[in-house]
Scaffold this active site. Structure first.
Site, PDB file in Angstrom:
ATOM      1  N   GLU A  37      37.653  63.759  48.856  1.00 38.83           N
ATOM      2  CA  GLU A  37      37.961  64.921  49.678  1.00 38.83           C
ATOM      3  C   GLU A  37      36.866  65.114  50.725  1.00 38.83           C
ATOM      4  O   GLU A  37      35.980  65.964  50.584  1.00 38.83           O
ATOM      5  CB  GLU A  37      38.159  66.138  48.783  1.00 38.83           C
ATOM      6  CG  GLU A  37      39.411  65.954  47.923  1.00 38.83           C
ATOM      7  CD  GLU A  37      39.672  67.077  46.936  1.00 38.83           C
ATOM      8  OE1 GLU A  37      40.854  67.373  46.700  1.00 38.83           O
ATOM      9  OE2 GLU A  37      38.721  67.658  46.405  1.00 38.83           O
ATOM     10  N   HIS A  57      46.807  65.244  41.756  1.00 37.98           N
ATOM     11  CA  HIS A  57      45.736  65.614  42.694  1.00 37.98           C
ATOM     12  C   HIS A  57      44.391  65.174  42.119  1.00 37.98           C
ATOM     13  O   HIS A  57      44.207  65.171  40.903  1.00 37.98           O
ATOM     14  CB  HIS A  57      45.726  67.126  42.918  1.00 37.98           C
ATOM     15  CG  HIS A  57      46.736  67.562  43.932  1.00 37.98           C
ATOM     16  ND1 HIS A  57      46.452  68.507  44.888  1.00 37.98           N
ATOM     17  CD2 HIS A  57      48.006  67.162  44.147  1.00 37.98           C
ATOM     18  CE1 HIS A  57      47.518  68.670  45.653  1.00 37.98           C
ATOM     19  NE2 HIS A  57      48.487  67.883  45.215  1.00 37.98           N
ATOM     20  N   GLU A 105      47.441  63.486  45.930  1.00 42.52           N
ATOM     21  CA  GLU A 105      46.592  64.125  46.932  1.00 42.52           C
ATOM     22  C   GLU A 105      45.563  63.075  47.365  1.00 42.52           C
ATOM     23  O   GLU A 105      45.762  62.352  48.309  1.00 42.52           O
ATOM     24  CB  GLU A 105      45.938  65.369  46.357  1.00 42.52           C
ATOM     25  CG  GLU A 105      45.138  66.142  47.374  1.00 42.52           C
ATOM     26  CD  GLU A 105      44.223  67.132  46.696  1.00 42.52           C
ATOM     27  OE1 GLU A 105      43.565  66.779  45.699  1.00 42.52           O
ATOM     28  OE2 GLU A 105      44.143  68.278  47.155  1.00 42.52           O
ATOM     29  N   GLU A 143      44.247  72.436  51.550  1.00 42.55           N
ATOM     30  CA  GLU A 143      43.479  73.427  50.779  1.00 42.55           C
ATOM     31  C   GLU A 143      42.041  73.575  51.299  1.00 42.55           C
ATOM     32  O   GLU A 143      41.381  74.558  50.995  1.00 42.55           O
ATOM     33  CB  GLU A 143      43.465  73.033  49.303  1.00 42.55           C
ATOM     34  CG  GLU A 143      42.746  71.731  49.048  1.00 42.55           C
ATOM     35  CD  GLU A 143      42.724  71.326  47.572  1.00 42.55           C
ATOM     36  OE1 GLU A 143      43.332  72.005  46.760  1.00 42.55           O
ATOM     37  OE2 GLU A 143      42.084  70.315  47.265  1.00 42.55           O
TER      38      GLU A 143
HETATM   39  C1  NOJ Z   1      42.887  71.319  43.330  1.00 40.56           C
HETATM   40  C2  NOJ Z   1      44.220  70.949  43.859  1.00 40.56           C
HETATM   41  O1  NOJ Z   1      44.131  70.074  44.953  1.00 40.56           O
HETATM   42  C3  NOJ Z   1      44.931  72.219  44.234  1.00 40.56           C
HETATM   43  O2  NOJ Z   1      46.154  71.928  44.858  1.00 40.56           O
HETATM   44  C4  NOJ Z   1      45.123  73.045  42.986  1.00 40.56           C
HETATM   45  O3  NOJ Z   1      45.718  74.238  43.327  1.00 40.56           O
HETATM   46  C5  NOJ Z   1      43.792  73.305  42.311  1.00 40.56           C
HETATM   47  N1  NOJ Z   1      43.067  72.120  42.148  1.00 40.56           N
HETATM   48  C6  NOJ Z   1      43.974  73.943  40.930  1.00 40.56           C
HETATM   49  O4  NOJ Z   1      44.594  73.048  40.094  1.00 40.56           O
HETATM   50 CA    CA Z   2      42.239  68.781  45.640  1.00 42.58          CA
END
Ligand code: NOJ
Ligand code: CA
Length: 804
Positions: free
Chosen positions: A214, A541, A560, A566
């Protein structure tokens, strides 16, 4: 007579010599120019050549003083100069020297296959192959187990050369030519595969890391990676586990000064650690010299993610590594068009794929990400023990997003607008202390909070034609997740959930494993295989970045594994114009687009503006491929802009044909796509299988393609010819000319054009105006040319439907 005889024998000898030379020459020329054919023994010292089907790519392989070496050319120009191949091993001499070439076999392959979902309905897999068998002869290498010293050590390298790149992998047979291989169970210390680049190319890179991908991408010369190390980590994910100042992740996109696009990645990573790349820096790394130290200042070497014990691959013959890939394209759009990674993966492993379908979904999710609501139910418990903590009598915190009333509100909105599914996070107990506490038993994936009535909400959703998407955040405790997985999947089956979003936030448990080590990569795969047995689709993710395994396991519907929406204001302009060149090469991304209120300060006091316009978000639905696509914002953020929201409703998520019109990494992408009609309504059709399901609900994109005004039945209706075009740009405003010559000549179409307004600006600061857009309708034909403008951090979207 004697003289004559002598003359005759000399003549014969000369003729034989000429014949022999001609034979060798013909053989080598043949190999050189076609890459095909076989040359008889002896092999040692001879270069072997493989060419691509179109003859433009050429790979040379040789063994120099026992070391396997390869290089790569396109149109006669070096892409990779001499690059070493091999491994160092635990307990025995390495697979990096003392080799002799035993055998070389050539073959070709050409087929068209049809993915369950994808960017196009038909994919051509066309390559020339060369399988090289190498041996370390008995007595030339030593191991701890001397019983194997009497056997040859056999390593094969399988090269596949495509018109757009090279794939190769190492293979270790049990037996070769009737003799047992000395390699049975063996352990890699490091893979030594080199990629010797021929110049200081421009690269789009994220830092090498065992735990997170990320990151924003950094665009720089290869020589600048070291000095940009700190900057490359700014605004990135957590935990951060780097290994070198010059380490980078793949897929690594590069561009030469001559305009060639080179992309290094891997394909089909199974039972093996993830590959990173580390610049050898002209021999400075561990004092090891690359094969071509004199000529190549920019040599990457593989750097695998170690397991907790430090191993970088625990192997058991017969076995093979993943494919190492080097894509080479003349145009950026060809990188997006390439199917190299998918083609190097095995065909679908599932016999019945009828239950796998594309999904367009909404979620009780952005509320938590933005800070408006919480995953947790109570503030009473700083420390939760599942099975002991009493949630029934806990005081609700009043901010829990996944409560019955709120979930119903989202179901109503999603159903009204024809979506397939709704994700709900924070439905299950354990969120009070889930993050950063390194708890092993953190979630049970089974027990809902008191204000989430799982059976009733599922019934409500199904009656409205919506499926709920399950959420399994493991908090990176893979060991705990595996213990509960079967029960958790059974619960999903009982209530008709057919998709799960899983998550791996934080430090991996078992401790000392990284997110991409061999055992943890095996965990992600185990989750996919077990899910398939339950007819469950998985969107993981923080899991390992994909390497095309979705071809083999199409229930791996999303991932992801990169910086997604996010990260909000931390995402740099141009990020989404890099991802299709890098992260998306391995498979689709759950990027979660569709944020219509990008000024997060309007949601929470600490919120900051994100860098995009509303039209930029619309463009992403076409420029980003994912069969699992979200409309991520709140219903109340779509309500004021329902005319623009219409594009999100109308757009399909699975494609028959894709045309990449304009692209430059980090700058812009313009793509046109034609929907795959057969999968348009598959999600809704599947609902009919549920006892409480409403059969035949027509999804929003199907309504558009079939020209329906409501969710009436599709029976007896004819789909229209439909195309969508999407464009996105970085901080630079741009204009593109798009010729609609891909439309069917002679037909007329209605186009709806969503463009940034005159005053639109997605770049935070003075003039920030992400909300301004125009929507125009126009009659178009295959002769029409559109001029489409994008604001700074903006975009556009066009839907085009055949007129009846
Ligand atoms: C990180 C994830 O990328 C996100 O989409 C998720 O809401 C949170 N973790 C909590 O699981
Ligand atoms: Ca994430």
């Amino acid at each position: 007579m004697l003289k004559n005889l002598n003359f005759n024998s000399q003549f014969i000898m000369m003729r034989l010599r000429i014949l022999f030379t001609l034979c060798i020459l013909t053989c080598c020329m043949h190999l050189f120019f076609t890459g095909g054919g076989l040359c008889a023994q002896p092999l040692a010292g001879y270069e072997r050549v493989l060419s691509s089907p179109d003859g433009r790519m050429m790979m040379r392989f040789t063994v120099v003083e026992g070391v396997p070496i390869y290089s790569l050319e396109r149109d006669g120009v070096r892409v990779l100069s001499a690059s070493k191949l091999g491994f160092t091993l635990e307990w025995r001499d390495g697979l990096d020297s003392n080799f002799v070439m035993k055998d070389v076999k050539y073959s070709s392959f050409d087929e068209v296959w049809h993915p369950v979902w994808g960017e196009e309905a038909n994919i051509r897999n066309h390559y020339n192959e060369m399988l090289v068998t190498l041996e370390q002869l008995p007595g030339t290498v030593k191991s701890m187990d001397h019983s194997t010293d009497t056997r040859p050590t056999v390593m094969q390298i399988r090269f596949r050369l495509y018109d757009d790149g090279l794939g190769f992998r190492y293979e270790f047979p049990m037996r070769y030519n009737g003799v047992d291989n000395a390699l049975v169970c063996f352990w890699f210390k490091e893979e030594l595969t080199e990629f010797a680049l021929t110049g200081d190319h421009t690269a789009w890179w994220i830092p090498g890391d065992y735990d997170t991908q990320e990151y924003n991408y950094t665009e720089s010369r290869l020589s600048q990676i070291d000095s940009l190390y700190e900057k490359g980590h700014e605004h990135g994910g957590w935990p951060w586990t780097d290994f070198s100042r010059t380490g980078v992740q793949t897929a690594l996109q590069m561009k030469t000064d001559d305009g060639l696009y080179i992309n290094i990645h891997e394909a089909a990573t199974l039972d093996y650690p993830t590959m990173h790349l580390n610049l050898i820096e002209n021999g400075k790394l561990k004092n090891e010299k690359p094969a071509d130290a004199a000529n190549s200042a920019f040599v990457f070497r593989t750097w695998l993610c170690p397991d907790a014990a430090g191993y970088k691959g625990r192997m058991q013959a017969p076995c093979h590594t993943p494919w190492r890939t080097v894509m080479v394209c003349d145009k950026a759009t060809d990188v997006l068009r390439s199917r190299l990674i998918l083609n190097l993966n095995d065909p679908c492993a599932l016999e019945d794929v009828s239950w796998i379908h594309p999904v367009k979904y909404m979620g009780v999710w952005w509320e938590m990400i933005s800070g408006k609501s919480t995953w947790s139910y109570t503030n009473d418990y700083p420390s939760v023990r599942l099975g002991e903590t009493d949630f029934l009598h806990a005081k609700p915190n009043g901010t829990h997003g996944a409560n019955n009333a709120n979930v119903r509100r989202y179901i109503d909105f999603a159903a009204k607008h024809g979506f397939d599914a709704l994700l709900i996070e924070g439905w299950n107990i354990g969120w009070e202390d889930w993050y950063g506490k390194q708890k092993e038993f953190v979630f049970d994936f089974l027990t809902p909070y008191p204000d989430f009535d799982l059976p009733a909400l599922n019934k409500y959703a199904h009656e409205k034609g919506i499926r709920l998407i399950m959420h399994h955040e493991s908090s990176a405790s893979t060991v705990n997740y595996e213990r509960w997985m079967e029960k958790a999947y059974n619960l999903m089956n009982r209530y008709g959930y057919d998709a799960v979003k899983s998550g791996y936030v934080g430090t991996i448990i078992p401790f000392a494993e990284g997110h991409y080590s061999q055992p943890i990569n095996n965990h992600y795969h185990y989750a996919i295989v077990e899910a398939a047995k339950h007819h469950i689709m998985v969107n993981a993710h923080e899991a390992v970045r994909p390497t095309g395994l979705c071809r083999t396991w199409p229930n791996m519907i999303g991932n992801e594994s990169a910086m997604g929406t996010e990260f909000r204001e931390r995402i740099h302009p141009g990020h989404t114009a890099i991802l299709p060149f890098t992260r998306l090469q391995g498979g689709p991304m759950d990027y979660t687009p569709g944020i219509f209120e990008p000024d997060m300060g309007k949601i929470v006091p600490w919120g900051k503006p994100m860098s995009h316009t509303i039209c930029n978000q619309l463009g992403l639905y076409v420029t980003f491929y994912s069969p699992l696509q979200m409309a991520a914002d709140f219903p109340e953020h779509y309500e004021p802009y329902l005319d623009a929201f219409q594009f999100i409703k109308d757009v399909a998520v699975d494609w028959d044909t894709s045309i990449y019109l304009y692209a430059e990494p980090g700058d812009y992408i313009v793509t046109a796509r034609k929907p795959k009609v057969s999968s348009l309504n598959k999600a809704a059709d599947g609902l009919g299988a549920l006892p409480d399901g409403k059969k035949g609900v027509v999804s929003n994109a199907a309504q558009y393609v079939y020209g329906l005004t409501d969710s009436a039945s599709l029976n007896g209706q004819t789909p229209r010819d439909v195309w969508y075009i999407g464009g996105i740009t970085d901080e630079t405003a741009r204009e593109f000319t798009v010729k609609l010559d891909f439309l069917t000549p002679g037909k007329s179409y209605d186009a709806v054009i969503y463009c940034d307004g005159k005053n639109a600006c997605g770049l935070p600061g003075e003039g920030y105006n992400p909300y301004s857009y125009t929507i125009t309708t126009k009659k178009v034909t295959s002769k029409t040319t559109l001029k489409l403008k994008m604001a700074s951090c903006g975009g556009f979207a066009v839907s085009i439907r055949e007129r009846l």
